[in-house]
Design a protein around this motif. Structure first.
Motif, PDB file in Angstrom:
ATOM      1  N   GLU A 100     -10.812  -4.502  -2.240  1.00 53.91           N
ATOM      2  CA  GLU A 100     -10.861  -4.676  -3.690  1.00 53.91           C
ATOM      3  C   GLU A 100      -9.602  -4.120  -4.354  1.00 53.91           C
ATOM      4  O   GLU A 100      -9.095  -4.682  -5.329  1.00 53.91           O
ATOM      5  N   GLU A 101      -9.113  -2.993  -3.831  1.00 49.11           N
ATOM      6  CA  GLU A 101      -7.909  -2.400  -4.407  1.00 49.11           C
ATOM      7  C   GLU A 101      -6.698  -3.308  -4.198  1.00 49.11           C
ATOM      8  O   GLU A 101      -5.860  -3.481  -5.095  1.00 49.11           O
ATOM      9  N   ILE A 102      -6.602  -3.915  -3.028  1.00 52.22           N
ATOM     10  CA  ILE A 102      -5.492  -4.832  -2.743  1.00 52.22           C
ATOM     11  C   ILE A 102      -5.606  -6.094  -3.583  1.00 52.22           C
ATOM     12  O   ILE A 102      -4.609  -6.663  -4.054  1.00 52.22           O
ATOM     13  N   LYS A 103      -6.832  -6.537  -3.826  1.00 51.46           N
ATOM     14  CA  LYS A 103      -7.032  -7.706  -4.694  1.00 51.46           C
ATOM     15  C   LYS A 103      -6.533  -7.408  -6.104  1.00 51.46           C
ATOM     16  O   LYS A 103      -5.931  -8.254  -6.767  1.00 51.46           O
ATOM     17  N   LEU A 104      -6.806  -6.169  -6.569  1.00 53.24           N
ATOM     18  CA  LEU A 104      -6.301  -5.768  -7.884  1.00 53.24           C
ATOM     19  C   LEU A 104      -4.775  -5.790  -7.912  1.00 53.24           C
ATOM     20  O   LEU A 104      -4.165  -6.267  -8.873  1.00 53.24           O
ATOM     21  N   ILE A 105      -4.166  -5.250  -6.842  1.00 54.57           N
ATOM     22  CA  ILE A 105      -2.706  -5.226  -6.776  1.00 54.57           C
ATOM     23  C   ILE A 105      -2.148  -6.648  -6.765  1.00 54.57           C
ATOM     24  O   ILE A 105      -1.131  -6.942  -7.435  1.00 54.57           O
TER      25      ILE A 105
END
Length: 356
Positions: free
Chosen positions: A209-214
């Motif tokens: 999820e964090e990488i998707k945000l990035i």
């Protein structure tokens, strides 16, 4: 004979009254007890006299010993009561009062004692317990303050008016020239970005999820400026890892604002995930304007400090959150990049048992 001669006249007075009896008399300035009895067979009187002092001496001695013993018992009782009060009652009361202060929230209370007995051990353990409670509460309080500070900073960076205005201005311009696909792409990316960043009720998320945000954030910046290129290479084994929310975004934002935007031409941002025996790493590297050695040293000192909100707070929050969650060996490290910009490494230590 002198005593007998003095005694006989006295005896003559008493024998007329009874045939036997006792009486006291002073003979030669000394008290005597006289006992007499008449013999019926001979008609004679048997007289015995003895010093009164010798008769009363055992009684006097017993009386003296009684009072002496009673005095000693009373003295020992008073001394025992005093020692019991000083060595038992006073320490118990000190411990009782200290416990009441501790219950009222005075965690700085300590009990002073130089004793080396059981009470001394109790006082020492009480002080250790009070100190540990105080340290624990201070740590929790400080952690709450840091978490609140981090949340405030996150909210400030999440709803960045400048970033939002630029995105809305981009949508306006694309709408004016009829770029429907660009408007839809920006709206979708912007919606996903703010839906994730404003959802702060959960403190942890997955790296996926964090990488998707990035990816959303960099895509938005690339659409807006059209000069940002990026690569994200994260091993599949790391995608489901749990980590604090918004731990990578502040670093990417810092790389764009302070690294890519000040330079001329296009810029490159690379995000890489690494796994080793002790933990995990996420390396964020850019080819922006970079920092001098002195500026880099000041920035390192700033992210390691516990100062208030100011410039560079986003990086410091990332570092402090990692340190307090995973331990002192975890955190954020900054160094010069071979690409010319800055290399930021997010590292967190996870035990092998926890990985399994």
């Amino acid at each position: 004979m002198e005593r007998i001669n003095e005694l006989l006249p006295l005896f003559e007075k008493y024998k007329e009254e009874v045939k036997q009896g006792t009486f006291l008399a002073s003979l030669q300035n000394k008290k005597y007890m006289i006992l007499y009895a008449k013999s019926e067979a001979t008609g004679w009187y048997l007289i015995e006299y003895m010093p009164l002092e010798s008769i009363l001496s055992p009684i006097t001695s017993s009386r003296n010993w009684f009072w002496l013993s009673l005095s000693l018992i009373l003295l020992i009782s008073v001394l025992s009561a005093f020692l019991l009060y000083r060595n038992v009652q006073v320490p118990i009361r000190e411990l009782y009062l200290a416990a009441k202060r501790l219950r009222r929230g005075d965690y700085a209370v300590r009990v002073g004692s130089r004793k080396h007995d059981e009470f001394g051990y109790l006082f020492e353990q009480f002080n250790m317990m009070s100190e540990q409670i105080q340290h624990l509460i201070n740590s929790i309080y400080a952690e709450k303050l840091r978490a609140r500070e981090a949340t405030l900073k996150q909210l400030q960076s999440q709803i960045n008016p400048h970033f939002l205005y630029n995105c809305l201005f981009f949508i306006k311009n694309m709408t004016r020239i009829g770029e429907r696909n660009a408007v839809m792409a920006m709206a979708v990316k912007l919606g996903d970005y703010y839906r994730y960043t404003t959802h702060v009720d959960q403190q942890e998320t997955t790296l996926r999820e964090e990488i998707k945000l990035i990816d959303n954030y960099l895509s938005i910046q690339n659409m807006r400026m059209d000069r940002i290129h990026f690569q994200i290479e994260i091993p599949d084994a790391m995608l489901e890892l749990k980590l604090p929310r918004l731990i990578v975004q502040p670093i990417i934002e810092n790389a764009i604002i302070h690294g890519i935007e000040p330079r001329e031409g296009a810029g490159m941002i690379r995000v890489t995930g690494l796994i080793d025996e002790q933990g995990y790493e996420i390396v964020c590297e850019d080819d922006g304007v970079g920092l001098s050695e002195q500026e880099l040293l000041r920035l390192r000192q700033k992210i390691s400090s516990n100062a208030g909100l100011d410039e560079g707070c986003g990086l410091r929050n990332v570092h402090q959150r990692l340190v307090h969650k995973y331990g002192g060996a975890s955190g954020l490290t900054l160094e010069q990049s071979t690409e010319g910009g800055l290399r930021a490494t997010i590292r967190w230590i996870v035990l092998l048992s926890e990985r399994e």
